[in-house]
Design an enzyme around this catalytic site. Structure first.
Site, short mmCIF file in Angstrom:
data_model
loop_
_atom_site.label_atom_id
_atom_site.label_comp_id
_atom_site.label_asym_id
_atom_site.label_seq_id
_atom_site.Cartn_x
_atom_site.Cartn_y
_atom_site.Cartn_z
NE ARG A 272 -32.90 -22.69 25.77
CZ ARG A 272 -34.21 -22.78 25.52
NH1 ARG A 272 -34.96 -21.69 25.48
NH2 ARG A 272 -34.76 -23.97 25.33
CD GLU B 12 -33.41 -18.80 31.93
OE1 GLU B 12 -32.99 -18.07 31.01
OE2 GLU B 12 -34.31 -19.63 31.80
CG HIS C 58 -37.27 -19.24 30.14
ND1 HIS C 58 -36.01 -19.77 29.93
CD2 HIS C 58 -37.99 -19.61 29.05
CE1 HIS C 58 -35.99 -20.45 28.79
NE2 HIS C 58 -37.18 -20.34 28.24
#
Lengths: 312, 312
Positions: B225, B254, B273
Site C-alpha cells: 500500500r 493513490e 495498482h
C-alpha cells in the site's frame, strides 16, 4: 589428455591482467609469456587481436565468450587443428538467463507501456497484462542458458517446451522437440526465448512464417544472437501486432543503427548486448579459468570444448 | 464453527454474477438473495456499495480484497461483531509476487534506462547493471506475497531477509527480524520489497532515515500500500540518487495525480495498482470462494479470517 607431471605454463593474452594471473595460479598453473613456449593460452579478448600464429608448444586455448561463431567463421580455430579449444559456454548462463527472465516478465506485465504513461489509468493496461503463471514457454536451444532458465520459470509456475538438435529430453522441460519438429512449437507455446547457438543452420530460424504462427499475445525474447531472427519480419510483426512484443539483447544488424525502427516501436525492448556486462562477466570468466586450469593441470579435459563441426 | 446440517444459503453481492453463483454451487452452497435470510454473504466489490445493515441470519462475510484497511477504518467490520469476516488474503499472492519480481528485476537490470535510449551504447548502462544472483533481498512483511516471493528469488540465486511482527522464522528466509529490529535491515539488504499490511503501525514505515540507510544501489519495490512509504522522502531520495530506484504498484496519494514528480523521474517505475488485474484476480477470487464455501458447508473455518485487532 595425459596428466602433466609439472605445473602447466600458461600465457594470458592479450595482456596478463592481474586477476587472470591469479586465476592461473589458483588453478595450479604458472603464467609465462607467449614467447616462453607456453602449454596453453588463456585469451581474454575477441578474435581481432588474436596472434596470427601460435607457438608449437600450445596445446589448449581458452576463449572468453560463450558463443564462438566469429572464431569459426574467421578460420582461427580450424587453423590450429592440434589445439584443444574451449569456450566459456555455461559460465554466464545464470546471468544471461536472469536477463531473459527480466525481459520476458517485463513484456508479459506490459512494463514498456507503463513506463510511457504519465497518468493513472489502470484500465488502459488491463488488456495487455499477462502472467507467466500457468504459461508455456518455448525455449529454443536448450544449452546452458536455456537449462538455467527452466527452474527460474518453474518457480513462477510456468512450464517449458524445449527445442534442441537431438530431441533428447531436457531436464525440467515438459516436452523436448528435435529441431526438425520446431514448427510445432510456434502455435503451442505462449512465449519464446531464443537461446540457441548462431550457426548456419539457425540463421533466421524465426522469420515471417514463424512469427505468424505465434499467438498474438506472445512475447519473443532473444538473448542468443541477432542472426537467429529475421529482423525485417520481426519489425513487421511488431508493427502489425501479430505478436505482443519482443525483448532483444541481440540484434541483426548489431550494433543496431540509430534510427532503426526497433528503437521506436513501443512493443520492442532493446538491451545492447549487455545481459552479461563486464561487472558480472569478468568474475564469472575468472572462475571458469580457475576451473579449467585446474583440470588442465590434473590432466582432465577442460569444460566446454568447442565442437567445430557443430559450430559451438 | 458448528457443522451445518443443510447446504448453506449464500447471498452473492452486489450482483449475483454467474461465475460466483457457480462457485457457491461448487462449494456445496445454494445462492439466495439478501432478503432470503442467507447464512453468508460473498461480496465481490468494495465497501462503498456494501449494505448499511446485514440480515441477522448472516454469520459469515467473504470479501474480495487481500488488504482490508478500508473496511476497518470505515467501521463496517466492527459494526457486525458476531459475523465472521474473511478477506481474500493469500488468493492473489503468486500473481502479486510475480509482479514484484518483475519490478525488482527490471530495476536491477536498468530496464527503464534502456527503454529511454535510442542508440546502441552498452557502456552507458554498465555502471547501472546489477543482478539478483548473490543479492540479499529484504522482504518487509512476510505474509502471503512475501512468502510466495521467496522461492522465486531463491531460483535466481538471491537470498531473503524477512521482517515480520513476531520475528518467528519465515520458511526460506536466511534470517527473520521482528519489526522492532527493522532498522538493522536497511543497510544490510541490497534491495527491498514492501509487502506488509497497511495498518496505523506501518504508516510511513519507509521514510527519509530509512532511505538514507539503504545502499545507493538499492531498488525499492512496493506492492503493498502507498501509505507504507513517505512519498516526499522517496522523491527526494530518487532525485538525489540516494538509492538506485523504485518500482511502485501502489502510491500515496493513490491514484497518483498527473504532474506528480514520480511520473517523470527516470528511476521510478509506476504500475497503477494493476499487479493483480481483473483477468487474473477474478478467477483467483472464484477459486477462493469455492474453497471457503466448501469449508463453511463442512463446518470448517474459512481461510483468511480477518483479525480486527491486528488490522488485517
Amino acid at each position: 589428455m595425459a596428466s602433466t607431471q609439472r605445473s602447466p605454463r600458461i600465457a594470458v593474452g592479450p595482456r596478463p591482467d592481474d586477476m587472470f594471473v591469479r586465476a592461473v595460479a589458483s588453478g595450479g598453473g604458472i603464467t609465462v609469456s607467449l614467447e616462453e613456449s607456453p602449454d596453453a593460452l588463456i585469451w581474454t579478448s575477441g578474435p581481432d587481436t588474436f596472434p596470427a600464429a601460435l607457438p608449437e608448444s600450445v596445446r589448449w586455448v581458452q576463449l572468453s565468450s560463450a558463443g564462438v561463431e566469429n572464431w569459426l567463421t574467421e578460420g582461427i580455430i580450424k587453423r590450429h587443428p592440434r589445439v584443444l579449444w574451449t569456450s566459456a559456454a555455461g559460465a554466464y548462463s545464470a546471468t544471461v538467463a536472469e536477463h531473459a527472465l527480466m525481459l520476458l516478465l517485463a513484456g508479459v506485465r506490459a512494463l514498456p507501456h507503463h513506463l510511457a504513461a504519465s497518468s493513472w489509468a489502470p484500465e488502459e493496461f488491463y488488456p495487455h497484462l499477462g502472467t507467466l503463471r500457468g504459461a508455456t514457454i518455448g525455449i529454443i536451444g536448450a544449452g546452458g542458458i536455456g537449462r538455467a532458465l527452466i527452474p527460474m520459470l518453474a518457480s513462477l509456475g510456468a512450464q517449458t517446451l524445449a527445442v534442441n538438435r537431438s530431441g533428447r529430453p531436457v531436464p525440467g522441460a515438459v516436452e523436448t522437440f528435435p529441431v526438425e519438429r520446431i514448427d510445432e512449437i510456434w502455435p503451442l507455446a505462449d512465449h519464446f526465448v531464443i537461446s540457441a547457438a548462431a550457426t548456419p543452420d539457425t540463421e533466421q530460424l524465426v522469420g515471417a512464417e514463424e512469427l505468424a504462427a505465434m499467438k498474438p499475445t506472445a512475447w519473443l525474447v532473444n538473448i542468443a544472437r541477432g542472426s537467429l531472427i529475421d529482423t525485417d519480419a520481426l519489425v513487421g510483426a511488431l508493427t502489425a501486432g501479430t505478436i505482443a512484443g519482443a525483448g532483444l539483447d541481440v540484434t541483426d544488424p548489431e550494433p543496431l543503427p540509430a534510427g532503426h525502427p526497433l528503437w521506436s516501436l513501443p512493443n520492442a525492448m532493446i538491451t545492447p548486448h549487455d545481459s552479461n556486462p563486464p561487472a558480472l562477466r569478468v568474475p564469472a570468466y575468472v572462475e571458469r579459468v580457475v576451473e579449467n586450469v585446474t583440470r588442465f593441470a590434473s590432466g582432465v579435459e577442460p569444460v566446454a570444448v568447442i565442437d567445430v563441426s557443430a559450430g559451438y
